[in-house]
Write an enzyme that holds these catalytic residues in place. Structure first.
Site, mmCIF file in Angstrom:
data_model
loop_
_atom_site.group_PDB
_atom_site.id
_atom_site.type_symbol
_atom_site.label_atom_id
_atom_site.label_comp_id
_atom_site.label_asym_id
_atom_site.label_seq_id
_atom_site.Cartn_x
_atom_site.Cartn_y
_atom_site.Cartn_z
ATOM 1 N N ASP A 197 0.839 -1.203 0.000
ATOM 2 C CA ASP A 197 0.000 0.000 0.000
ATOM 3 C C ASP A 197 0.871 1.250 0.000
ATOM 4 O OD1 ASP A 197 -2.792 -0.431 -0.008
ATOM 5 O OD2 ASP A 197 -2.729 -1.185 2.055
ATOM 6 N N GLU A 257 -5.715 3.580 -3.186
ATOM 7 C CA GLU A 257 -7.166 3.677 -2.992
ATOM 8 C C GLU A 257 -7.735 4.816 -3.833
ATOM 9 O OE1 GLU A 257 -8.003 4.013 1.200
ATOM 10 O OE2 GLU A 257 -6.902 2.182 1.674
ATOM 11 N N GLU A 279 -13.776 -3.553 -1.373
ATOM 12 C CA GLU A 279 -13.947 -3.745 0.076
ATOM 13 C C GLU A 279 -15.349 -3.351 0.523
ATOM 14 O OE1 GLU A 279 -10.725 -2.360 2.503
ATOM 15 O OE2 GLU A 279 -11.852 -2.612 4.369
HETATM 16 O O1 KIV Z 1 -4.454 -2.540 4.313
HETATM 17 C C1 KIV Z 1 -5.084 -3.589 4.127
HETATM 18 O O2 KIV Z 1 -4.959 -4.577 4.866
HETATM 19 C C2 KIV Z 1 -6.000 -3.648 2.997
HETATM 20 C C3 KIV Z 1 -6.875 -4.862 2.871
HETATM 21 C C4 KIV Z 1 -7.972 -4.783 3.844
HETATM 22 C C5 KIV Z 1 -7.355 -5.074 1.506
HETATM 23 O O3 KIV Z 1 -6.060 -2.758 2.213
#
Ligand code: KIV
Length: 273
Positions: free
Chosen positions: A92, A124, A191
């Site tokens: 991420d 995102e 999600e």
């Molecule tokens: O940060 C995370 O764990 C996520 C998942 C919930 C998809 O983005």
């Protein structure tokens, strides 16, 4: 020990995920934040390990994903990378490191790839992050999108309730999903949205849609590892299935150790030099 029904020998690539969708094979994805857990997970044959910014909650105890920094994500990601032989590793990009500034987005993605050795990044949002997505893709960095309940926008939503129940939000989500595919994302996470909407999105795309709280009719499933193992029990939305009760297992094991030390039962002769 049993392993997942997947070809264990081959490294997972973004291209292989597309092939899995084409032949209807479900994609498995879990979160990982550290070396020891990532090693265990990789050996099971899981397809994708997500170094999620949920590390902000699970690892650091923050209420939201917003506080985690790029340096912290790179630290977690490089620990996971050192453990992996097979899984695709997606990281991420944290809050504040890509929104509204495509130059910064590119710098963040390059730092993640260069300093951690991960294989892809996740971001995102939909059309509003188009510039950042396109700029990162020019550097050859694969991107996984994330729509629906996007936790980095929690203060905009004001609640962790199911998203896109209303028609307008559902239509926008379908548009965003198609846009992410057209920009060049290799997959996306959906999600906490209604199952019927998730199916519609999955059917409309040629890239895989991986669900969390999005029902069964998507191309794969992701859960936060600490949730599905029952390490975190305080957080229990209905989309989580506990496959173990590690909170109890750890509690009982540690209690036994404490009692053994107090009772002078540990260490024994055979555990001493
Ligand atoms: O940060 C995370 O764990 C996520 C998942 C919930 C998809 O983005």
């Amino acid at each position: 020990m049993s392993t997942a029904k997947s070809s264990k020998d081959k490294r997972v690539t973004t291209h292989r995920l597309l092939e899995m969708k084409e032949r209807g094979e479900k994609i498995t994805m879990l979160t990982a934040y550290d070396y020891s857990m990532a090693r265990i997970l990789d050996a099971t044959g899981v397809d994708v390990l997500l170094v999620g910014d949920s590390a902000s909650n699970v690892m650091a105890g923050h209420e939201t994903t917003l506080p985690i920094t790029l340096d912290q994500m790179i630290y977690h990601a490089s620990s996971v990378v050192r453990a992996i032989q097979r899984a695709l590793i997606v990281v991420d990009i944290p809050f504040g490191d890509y929104q509204g500034n495509s130059r910064k987005a590119l710098d963040s993605a390059i730092r993640i790839m260069k300093e951690s050795g991960a294989h892809a990044v996740k971001m995102e949002g939909g059309t509003e992050i188009r510039e950042s997505i396109e700029r990162i893709l020019t550097a050859g960095v694969p991107i996984m999108g994330h729509l629906g309940l996007t936790p980095q926008s929690i203060y905009k939503f004001g609640t962790y309730e199911v998203r896109a129940k209303e028609e307008a939000e559902a239509e926008k989500l379908i548009e965003d999903a198609k846009a992410l595919e057209s920009y060049g994302c290799f997959a996306l996470v959906l999600e906490k949205i209604p199952s019927a909407l998730a199916k519609k999105v999955s059917d409309a795309l040629s890239i895989p849609a991986i669900g969390i709280g999005a029902g069964p009719d998507v191309d794969g499933q992701v859960l936060v590892t600490h949730d599905m193992l029952g390490i975190t029990q305080e957080f229990k939305p209905r989309f989580i299935r506990h496959y173990a009760d590690l909170q109890k297992t750890i509690h009982d094991a540690v209690t036994n150790y404490l009692n053994d030390v107090k009772d002078k039962n540990f260490p024994g002769k055979e555990e001493s030099y």
